[in-house]
Structures are given as structure tokens and as C-alpha cells.
Motif scaffolding. Sequence first.
Motif, mmCIF file in Angstrom:
data_model
loop_
_atom_site.group_PDB
_atom_site.id
_atom_site.type_symbol
_atom_site.label_atom_id
_atom_site.label_comp_id
_atom_site.label_asym_id
_atom_site.label_seq_id
_atom_site.Cartn_x
_atom_site.Cartn_y
_atom_site.Cartn_z
ATOM 1 N N THR A 158 46.111 52.847 23.052
ATOM 2 C CA THR A 158 46.883 53.555 22.028
ATOM 3 C C THR A 158 46.838 52.838 20.687
ATOM 4 O O THR A 158 46.672 53.461 19.632
ATOM 5 C CB THR A 158 48.335 53.736 22.483
ATOM 6 O OG1 THR A 158 48.376 54.471 23.715
ATOM 7 C CG2 THR A 158 49.150 54.483 21.439
ATOM 8 N N THR A 164 42.647 57.518 19.276
ATOM 9 C CA THR A 164 43.911 58.041 19.800
ATOM 10 C C THR A 164 44.789 58.612 18.690
ATOM 11 O O THR A 164 45.627 59.477 18.943
ATOM 12 C CB THR A 164 44.697 56.953 20.549
ATOM 13 O OG1 THR A 164 45.034 55.895 19.647
ATOM 14 C CG2 THR A 164 43.881 56.395 21.701
ATOM 15 N N ARG A 165 44.620 58.136 17.461
ATOM 16 C CA ARG A 165 45.415 58.657 16.346
ATOM 17 C C ARG A 165 45.067 60.123 16.071
ATOM 18 O O ARG A 165 45.895 60.870 15.521
ATOM 19 C CB ARG A 165 45.216 57.811 15.097
ATOM 20 C CG ARG A 165 45.765 56.386 15.236
ATOM 21 C CD ARG A 165 45.487 55.554 14.003
ATOM 22 N NE ARG A 165 45.970 54.190 14.167
ATOM 23 C CZ ARG A 165 47.154 53.752 13.763
ATOM 24 N NH1 ARG A 165 47.983 54.586 13.144
ATOM 25 N NH2 ARG A 165 47.513 52.498 13.950
ATOM 26 N N TYR A 168 46.393 62.250 19.763
ATOM 27 C CA TYR A 168 47.827 62.527 19.865
ATOM 28 C C TYR A 168 48.306 63.166 18.561
ATOM 29 O O TYR A 168 48.235 62.561 17.489
ATOM 30 C CB TYR A 168 48.616 61.246 20.123
ATOM 31 C CG TYR A 168 48.367 60.635 21.476
ATOM 32 C CD1 TYR A 168 48.829 61.249 22.634
ATOM 33 C CD2 TYR A 168 47.669 59.439 21.605
ATOM 34 C CE1 TYR A 168 48.612 60.695 23.882
ATOM 35 C CE2 TYR A 168 47.443 58.868 22.843
ATOM 36 C CZ TYR A 168 47.919 59.503 23.974
ATOM 37 O OH TYR A 168 47.690 58.952 25.208
ATOM 38 N N TRP A 171 51.086 60.709 17.046
ATOM 39 C CA TRP A 171 50.682 59.380 17.499
ATOM 40 C C TRP A 171 51.817 58.372 17.370
ATOM 41 O O TRP A 171 52.033 57.550 18.270
ATOM 42 C CB TRP A 171 49.473 58.880 16.712
ATOM 43 C CG TRP A 171 49.017 57.508 17.127
ATOM 44 C CD1 TRP A 171 48.138 57.209 18.129
ATOM 45 C CD2 TRP A 171 49.436 56.261 16.585
ATOM 46 N NE1 TRP A 171 47.983 55.848 18.239
ATOM 47 C CE2 TRP A 171 48.767 55.237 17.296
ATOM 48 C CE3 TRP A 171 50.311 55.899 15.556
ATOM 49 C CZ2 TRP A 171 48.953 53.884 17.015
ATOM 50 C CZ3 TRP A 171 50.504 54.552 15.280
ATOM 51 C CH2 TRP A 171 49.826 53.560 16.007
ATOM 52 N N CYS A 174 54.253 58.578 20.290
ATOM 53 C CA CYS A 174 53.647 58.070 21.523
ATOM 54 C C CYS A 174 53.543 56.551 21.492
ATOM 55 O O CYS A 174 53.832 55.870 22.483
ATOM 56 C CB CYS A 174 52.267 58.684 21.721
ATOM 57 S SG CYS A 174 52.271 60.458 22.023
ATOM 58 N N ALA A 175 53.108 56.009 20.362
ATOM 59 C CA ALA A 175 52.948 54.561 20.249
ATOM 60 C C ALA A 175 54.282 53.845 20.365
ATOM 61 O O ALA A 175 54.400 52.811 21.035
ATOM 62 C CB ALA A 175 52.274 54.231 18.926
ATOM 63 N N ASN A 178 55.405 53.528 23.877
ATOM 64 C CA ASN A 178 54.731 52.434 24.581
ATOM 65 C C ASN A 178 55.392 51.091 24.288
ATOM 66 O O ASN A 178 55.552 50.251 25.185
ATOM 67 C CB ASN A 178 53.255 52.383 24.183
ATOM 68 C CG ASN A 178 52.455 53.552 24.729
ATOM 69 O OD1 ASN A 178 52.890 54.244 25.644
ATOM 70 N ND2 ASN A 178 51.284 53.778 24.153
#
Length: 283
Positions: A158, A164-165, A168, A171, A174-175, A178
Motif C-alpha cells: 500500500t 496502489t494510489r 484504491y 487511497w 485505506c492507507a 493499515n
Amino acid sequence: MSTAISMSEFLRTRRSLLHPADVDLPDYGGRRRVAGLRREEIAQLAGVSVDYYTRMEQGRVPNPSDAVLDALARALQLDEDEIRHLHRLARPQPPLRREARPQGVRPMVRRLLDELTDVPAVVMGRHMDILAWNPAACALFGDYAALDPAERNIARITFLDETTRELYADWTSCARENVAYLHLEAGRYPDDPQLASLIGELSMKSEDFRRWWAEHPVQDKTSGTKRFHHPVVGDLELAYDTLRAADDPDQALVTYAAEPDTPSHDALRMLIAWAAGAPTRER
């Protein structure tokens, strides 16, 4: 990672998020020297002395009672994940002796994974490591088999994989989730060298991770909704669920599914059909 430092950071960051109006305290105006509530205000709300709370925030109270911890949780307006995290920080468990060999996938979890042909699914182990996956997961996230085993980690991908940017749609959300989950793991296993190494690597290589880690968020990975912008099929909205065995919380089956009769459901079916001819490998 020092538990005393973690306790100090956690209490301080949670205190900084509150304002007098949030807890029905008068605000007499004037500029505050620090963000959020003062130590004496939290002490008042929790029914403890300012000196005691100060020592708590400095990690210098060796064995606070459940009553005190619960009073602090109410004063700081902690949610359930944060309350459990506070108790772990206050009473760290003795270091667990872990075997050096890699974490293996439980046979029943493997069987469930093999049965999920139309649902992207991964098996997440300690430290957010990706232990196994199905072809549908590769279609959605990319071919994990093409990565070095040391790189198969949800948080590492991530923050350190720029693609991934784009994948998602949100993003940042989501980050940050995590980061919050890794803080929860750090509270469970404060002496885990592999976890400390991962956190150190991400802190050095990602300014975003470093900034959000300092905020000390805490959140378990359970269920929710994620939005994707996939390069093959475009936009998808998928619900995810995290399934853990009661006797092995260090291993989880994470599944992603679309609501029936929606554009996302059709897009996911198209993606899986497209991936059937792609050179991905099941693991």
C-alpha cells in the motif's frame, strides 16, 4: 518498541483530539498552548488526580486498575478497539516465543480459499503478511506470485507500490486503516522484531506512514467497503469481511464481494473472466 512510550503517545494523541465542547466542559477562551484538552481536564473527567494522570501519560504507573483504565477510556471517548489497546499497553504480556519458520496456512482456511472461485480472497497473517491468495485476488490486486515473498505484505504494498494510489479510489483512507491496524498489532506484540522492522522500514520510506503513525490511530480489520478504480474494468465497490478462527487470531481470511445486480457485480465477473486467461498463479 517501548510500551511506556506507546502509552504516552496513545494517551497524548487521544487527548489532543478532544475539545471542551466535546465533553461538556466550559471553554473560557484564550489560546491553548497544546491541541485538545489539558491534562487536568482529563484527570477531572476520569476522577483521578492530575499527578496520577500525568504519571499515566508518562507510562510511570506500573499496574493501573481496570476501574481507572475504564474511567480514562470514558474521559477520552475511546471506541472498543481503542479500549482494548489501552488495556494492552497498560498491562503488556510477556514476550511470546515465536518459531523462526514462516507462518503456514491452516488447512481449513486453505480449503475455504480454494472454494472461493468468484470472490477475491487472501489469507492475511501476522504483520499483514499475505500468506495465500486465489486467482480472483490476483485479478483485483495484481499477481502476488510475481513478488518476492518478503514483499508480500499489505501495508508494504500500500505504501511503497505507487500503483496502489491509482487502484484504491480512496487511497488515503485505506492507507490510514493499515496504519491503525499495525498500531493494534504493536499493542498485541510490542516485542515482535519483525513487526518493529516493518514499522521502521515504512517510517523511513514513506512520509505519509511516518506522519499518520505519530497520530497513534487504532483500528481492527473487520469489515467495510472499499472502492477501486481498476485498469481493466474501471470502478468497483466491494464489501470486505475478515474471518478469523477463534483459536488463531494471527491468521485471517479476507474476502471481497460485490452486491448482486449492481454494476460492481458485473464488473467483478468481467474481471475474473478476463483473468482466467492471464498468466497469474494460484498460491
